[in-house]
Structures are given as structure tokens and as C-alpha cells.
Design an enzyme around this catalytic site. Structure first.
Site, mmCIF file in Angstrom:
data_model
loop_
_atom_site.group_PDB
_atom_site.id
_atom_site.type_symbol
_atom_site.label_atom_id
_atom_site.label_comp_id
_atom_site.label_asym_id
_atom_site.label_seq_id
_atom_site.Cartn_x
_atom_site.Cartn_y
_atom_site.Cartn_z
ATOM 1 N N CYS A 97 0.874 -1.297 -0.049
ATOM 2 C CA CYS A 97 -0.075 -0.105 0.062
ATOM 3 C C CYS A 97 0.961 1.398 -0.029
ATOM 4 C CB CYS A 97 -1.052 -0.119 1.093
ATOM 5 S SG CYS A 97 -2.090 1.545 1.456
ATOM 6 N N CYS B 296 -0.614 3.403 -6.811
ATOM 7 C CA CYS B 296 -1.622 2.938 -5.676
ATOM 8 C C CYS B 296 -1.821 1.241 -6.056
ATOM 9 C CB CYS B 296 -2.899 3.513 -5.719
ATOM 10 S SG CYS B 296 -4.333 2.497 -4.735
HETATM 11 N N1 DGL Z 1 -3.770 0.306 -1.974
HETATM 12 C C1 DGL Z 1 -3.610 1.595 -1.457
HETATM 13 C C2 DGL Z 1 -2.335 2.236 -1.953
HETATM 14 O O1 DGL Z 1 -1.480 1.402 -2.704
HETATM 15 C C3 DGL Z 1 -4.728 2.710 -1.205
HETATM 16 C C4 DGL Z 1 -6.083 2.326 -1.303
HETATM 17 C C5 DGL Z 1 -6.532 3.467 -0.244
HETATM 18 O O2 DGL Z 1 -6.739 2.727 0.822
HETATM 19 O O3 DGL Z 1 -7.164 4.565 -0.419
HETATM 20 O O4 DGL Z 1 -2.074 3.411 -1.924
#
Ligand code: DGL
Length: 276
Positions: free
Chosen positions: A85, A200
Site C-alpha cells: 500500500c 496505488c
Molecule cells: N492500495 C492503497 C495504495 O497503494 C490505497 C487505497 C486506499 O486505501 O485509499 O495506496
């Protein structure tokens, strides 16, 4: 016991790898890790009760990540954690490493260096959550690796949710996706954006849509394979290469405790997870 049996090496314990994200985006990284470490004990934790991380304040996000990780480390005792993330890793990695110095944490951070290496037009865009584009960490990467590029930071408020909906089998609204990616496409005189960083982990889930809805073709950079290689290297230092070991099927943990919708359950099964 015969001599032969007594000297036969015991099957080594499988290395335990935890891949963590706010939701389903980290599955894009999980899949790459699973290719390189198919004999590891693999766990995926989606903090769906805390999703989305994008709009959280820095303090709230660090507190949330530490709270979730406290439980997972106590429960699973992982040998390595992949923070799949960008929103969390660009902020919480120092806190995690300080709290658990014995555990290697591999982070997912915007792939600005490869983007600058690949761009000919020197116009690159970083498509991320609002949290990730606001981070000093992201600005530091741009200053270090893309000083001679014009970098457009696009903090999308909706794409992560759209990716979740897609994975859970809900209708996908192409106009909404097109609107969210549109600011990535920039022109300057005769030049136009030629590389977009998927900063993301949710976004590669929508890559087919991005390709189809782009006003012109660009290179989309998904760092998942590079992150998996980094995790593999660190594991190799401690455990050697991936090798035959007694490992259970991967397990997915949802912090809300909710059962995955049928479409998601089917996708998880295809990825090799044991049924919820
Ligand atoms: N998957 C997450 C990232 O790589 C973020 C998604 C979220 O919770 O806003 O930033």
C-alpha cells in the site's frame, strides 16, 4: 529408526510472508510474491474495516496501520511483511521498522525512478491516492530521480473504491474511470505524457480499463514485480531460495470479518487461497 532415517533432513518450516493493504489492491503484489515464493506460507491481510486509507490524516493512518499490524504480528509471527500500500508505506514504514526491528518490512512506494528512466518526452504522471501525492516522501523521490522531468501528481479520490467495486463484482462505470485518469494526460508544445506510474496498488486491477480509456497510449508502470523480487531477495538472505516445504494454502484475512462476495471469493480461489 534406521541410520538413513535419522540423518534425513527434516522438511524445513516454510517462511511466513504477510502481504498487507487497506483493501484488495495489495493482491496485485501478492500475486507476484506468490510466483516467486510458492512454497512459503502466504497470508494476505486487507484492512477493509479501515478502507480507504487515502483520505486519512497522517496521525490517523499511522495509528490504524500500527493497530492492525500489532494484531497480525501477534497472530501470525511473520518472517517478512510486504506493505502493499503506497499510502501506508510512504508514511508508516519507519514506525513499523522501529516497532519490529527483527522483521523485514518491504514497502510499496511510487515507481518514479523507473518512470524517469523510461520517459522520452520527460512528461510523466503519478497516479495515486490523495494521501500519497501529498507526502514529502513522494516529493523526495521526484527530487532525487526525476529532477529533469515535469511530473504531474494526480491524487484520485475515487479510483481505489472503483477497483474494490470491480473486484467485488459490482458494475464498473467507465465514465468515472475515464474522469479519474484524465488529468494524467498532459501536453506541452509537441510533447505529451508518455509514462504513468501506478502509485496505488489498487490501480493495476483496472489496467485494462485504463488502456482502453486513455486518450493516447502510454506506458503504465506497475511496481509489483519489482517489489516481489525485493521480498524474494530478503527472504533468500535469511532462508535461502524458495524450496519444497510444508506450506498451507494462502489465507486471506479481512479485518471487518465480512465474508467476501461471491465474485471476490471466486477471484481469491483462482489466486490459490483456501476458501473463506
Ligand atoms: N492500495 C492503497 C495504495 O497503494 C490505497 C487505497 C486506499 O486505501 O485509499 O495506496
Amino acid at each position: 529408526m534406521s541410520d538413513a532415517e535419522s540423518i534425513r533432513p527434516m522438511t524445513p518450516a516454510a517462511a511466513k510472508i504477510l502481504v498487507f493493504d487497506s483493501g484488495l489492491g495489495g493482491l496485485t503484489v501478492f500475486t507476484e510474491v506468490a510466483k516467486l515464493r510458492s512454497h512459503a506460507a502466504l497470508f494476505y491481510c486487507a484492512d477493509d474495516a479501515g478502507f480507504p486509507y487515502g483520505p486519512l490524516s497522517d496521525e490517523a493512518l499511522v495509528a490504524r496501520v500500527m493497530e492492525v499490524m500489532e494484531k497480525r504480528v501477534a497472530e501470525l509471527a511473520p518472517d517478512l511483511v510486504v506493505v502493499a500500500c503506497n499510502t501506508a508505506a510512504t508514511l508508516a514504514l519507519p514506525h513499523l521498522r522501529a516497532r519490529w526491528p527483527q522483521i523485514p518490512f518491504v514497502g510499496t512506494v511510487p515507481a518514479i525512478k523507473p518512470a524517469a528512466e523510461h520517459s522520452r518526452s520527460r512528461l510523466i504522471s503519478v497516479l495515486a491516492t490523495p494521501g500519497t501525492v501529498a507526502r514529502d516522501y513522494t516529493r523526495g523521490l521526484i527530487a532525487s530521480f526525476a529532477g529533469d522531468c515535469e511530473v504531474t501528481l494526480v491524487g484520485s479520490p475515487r479510483l481505489a473504491r472503483l477497483a474494490e467495486d470491480f473486484m467485488r463484482g459490482a458494475a464498473v462505470f467507465e465514465e468515472a474511470i475515464a474522469r479519474e485518469i484524465a488529468p494524467c494526460f498532459v501536453t506541452r508544445d509537441d510533447a505529451r505524457t508518455d509514462v504513468v506510474v501506478l502509485a496505488c496498488t489498487h490501480y493495476p486491477l483496472l489496467l485494462d480499463y485504463f488502456r482502453r480509456l486513455s486518450p493516447w497510449p502510454v506506458e503504465w508502470i506497475d511496481p509489483a514485480p519489482a517489489i516481489a523480487r525485493q521480498a524474494d531477495r530478503l527472504l533468500a538472505e535469511r532462508f535461502g531460495p524458495d524450496r519444497e516445504a510444508e506450506a498451507p494454502k494462502p489465507r486471506a484475512i479481512f479485518t471487518s470479518g465480512a465474508r467476501p462476495e461471491p465474485a471476490l471469493a471466486a477471484a481469491l480461489t483462482r489466486m490459490g487461497f483456501s476458501p473463506a
